[in-house]
Design a protein around this motif. Structure first.
Motif, PDB file in Angstrom:
ATOM      1  N   TYR A  72      -1.611 -10.662  17.287  1.00  0.00           N
ATOM      2  CA  TYR A  72      -2.112 -10.804  18.859  1.00  0.00           C
ATOM      3  C   TYR A  72      -1.337 -11.922  19.252  1.00  0.00           C
ATOM      4  O   TYR A  72      -1.486 -12.905  18.635  1.00  0.00           O
ATOM      5  CB  TYR A  72      -3.681 -10.936  19.062  1.00  0.00           C
ATOM      6  CG  TYR A  72      -4.191  -9.613  18.353  1.00  0.00           C
ATOM      7  CD1 TYR A  72      -4.408  -9.641  16.953  1.00  0.00           C
ATOM      8  CD2 TYR A  72      -4.362  -8.517  18.953  1.00  0.00           C
ATOM      9  CE1 TYR A  72      -5.360  -8.641  16.595  1.00  0.00           C
ATOM     10  CE2 TYR A  72      -5.354  -7.324  18.673  1.00  0.00           C
ATOM     11  CZ  TYR A  72      -5.639  -7.656  17.272  1.00  0.00           C
ATOM     12  OH  TYR A  72      -6.375  -6.178  16.927  1.00  0.00           O
ATOM     13  N   SER A 105      -5.402  -0.705  17.021  1.00  0.00           N
ATOM     14  CA  SER A 105      -5.659   0.272  15.607  1.00  0.00           C
ATOM     15  C   SER A 105      -4.908   1.510  15.848  1.00  0.00           C
ATOM     16  O   SER A 105      -4.232   1.973  17.038  1.00  0.00           O
ATOM     17  CB  SER A 105      -7.146   0.555  15.882  1.00  0.00           C
ATOM     18  OG  SER A 105      -7.355   1.430  16.932  1.00  0.00           O
ATOM     19  N   LYS A 136      -2.496  -7.051  11.093  1.00  0.00           N
ATOM     20  CA  LYS A 136      -2.586  -7.021  12.656  1.00  0.00           C
ATOM     21  C   LYS A 136      -2.395  -8.560  13.170  1.00  0.00           C
ATOM     22  O   LYS A 136      -2.570  -9.348  12.817  1.00  0.00           O
ATOM     23  CB  LYS A 136      -3.813  -6.409  13.300  1.00  0.00           C
ATOM     24  CG  LYS A 136      -4.442  -5.237  12.901  1.00  0.00           C
ATOM     25  CD  LYS A 136      -5.736  -4.741  13.293  1.00  0.00           C
ATOM     26  CE  LYS A 136      -6.124  -3.369  12.623  1.00  0.00           C
ATOM     27  NZ  LYS A 136      -7.337  -2.774  13.194  1.00  0.00           N
ATOM     28  N   SER A 146       0.369  -7.137  21.136  1.00  0.00           N
ATOM     29  CA  SER A 146      -0.246  -6.987  19.574  1.00  0.00           C
ATOM     30  C   SER A 146       0.723  -6.232  19.006  1.00  0.00           C
ATOM     31  O   SER A 146       1.173  -5.216  19.463  1.00  0.00           O
ATOM     32  CB  SER A 146      -1.539  -6.386  19.887  1.00  0.00           C
ATOM     33  OG  SER A 146      -2.246  -6.076  18.731  1.00  0.00           O
ATOM     34  N   THR A 181      -8.021  -5.238  20.486  1.00  0.00           N
ATOM     35  CA  THR A 181      -7.968  -4.738  19.311  1.00  0.00           C
ATOM     36  C   THR A 181      -7.123  -3.776  19.090  1.00  0.00           C
ATOM     37  O   THR A 181      -7.002  -2.532  19.842  1.00  0.00           O
ATOM     38  CB  THR A 181      -9.497  -4.514  18.764  1.00  0.00           C
ATOM     39  OG1 THR A 181     -10.252  -5.501  18.895  1.00  0.00           O
ATOM     40  CG2 THR A 181      -9.263  -3.983  17.201  1.00  0.00           C
TER      41      THR A 181
END
Length: 129
Positions: free
Chosen positions: A60, A71, A58, A49, A69
């Motif tokens: 992936y 962040s 973002k 990612s 996820t």
């Protein structure tokens, strides 16, 4: 000097969750692109990612979409990878990465090693019952 320090790996059962953390020093996150990579035994390193922090963009690899996820917490200068619905195939050493954002560089659709300037030391994630 850009430096990264990871934590958060471990052993988890299939279907479980883990959150990896990576503290960044030397530069603020909003000047950086961040990413996570993994390497399983006998396999090549794989980009998992990436994020362009200042843009909130973002991306992936297909194997983790909908489960992982990425962040970045600018206040803490820390990168996270939240991993849910873990599978035995996710077992690997995970490494965070960071690099100086370049406006003319073709980032995505998956992170590549050349996108980044600094790496964490790696943390083992094992998914097993």
């Amino acid at each position: 000097q850009l430096q990264l320090a990871e934590s958060g790996g471990g052993l988890v059962q299939p279907g479980g969750s883990l959150r990896l953390s990576c503290v960044v020093s030397g530069y603020t996150l909003d000047d950086l692109v961040i990413g996570w990579f993994r390497q399983a035994p006998g396999k090549e390193r794989e980009g998992v990612s990436g994020e362009i922090v200042s843009h909130g963009m973002k991306y992936y690899t297909d194997a983790v979409k909908g489960r992982f996820t990425i962040s970045g917490d600018i206040a803490r200068n820390t990168i996270y990878l939240q991993m849910n619905s873990l599978e035995p195939e996710d077992t690997a050493v995970y490494s965070c990465a960071a690099g100086h954002y370049r406006a003319d560089y073709p980032y995505g659709p998956i992170p590549r090693a050349d996108d980044y300037d600094a790496w964490g030391q790696g943390t083992q994630v094992t998914v097993s019952s």
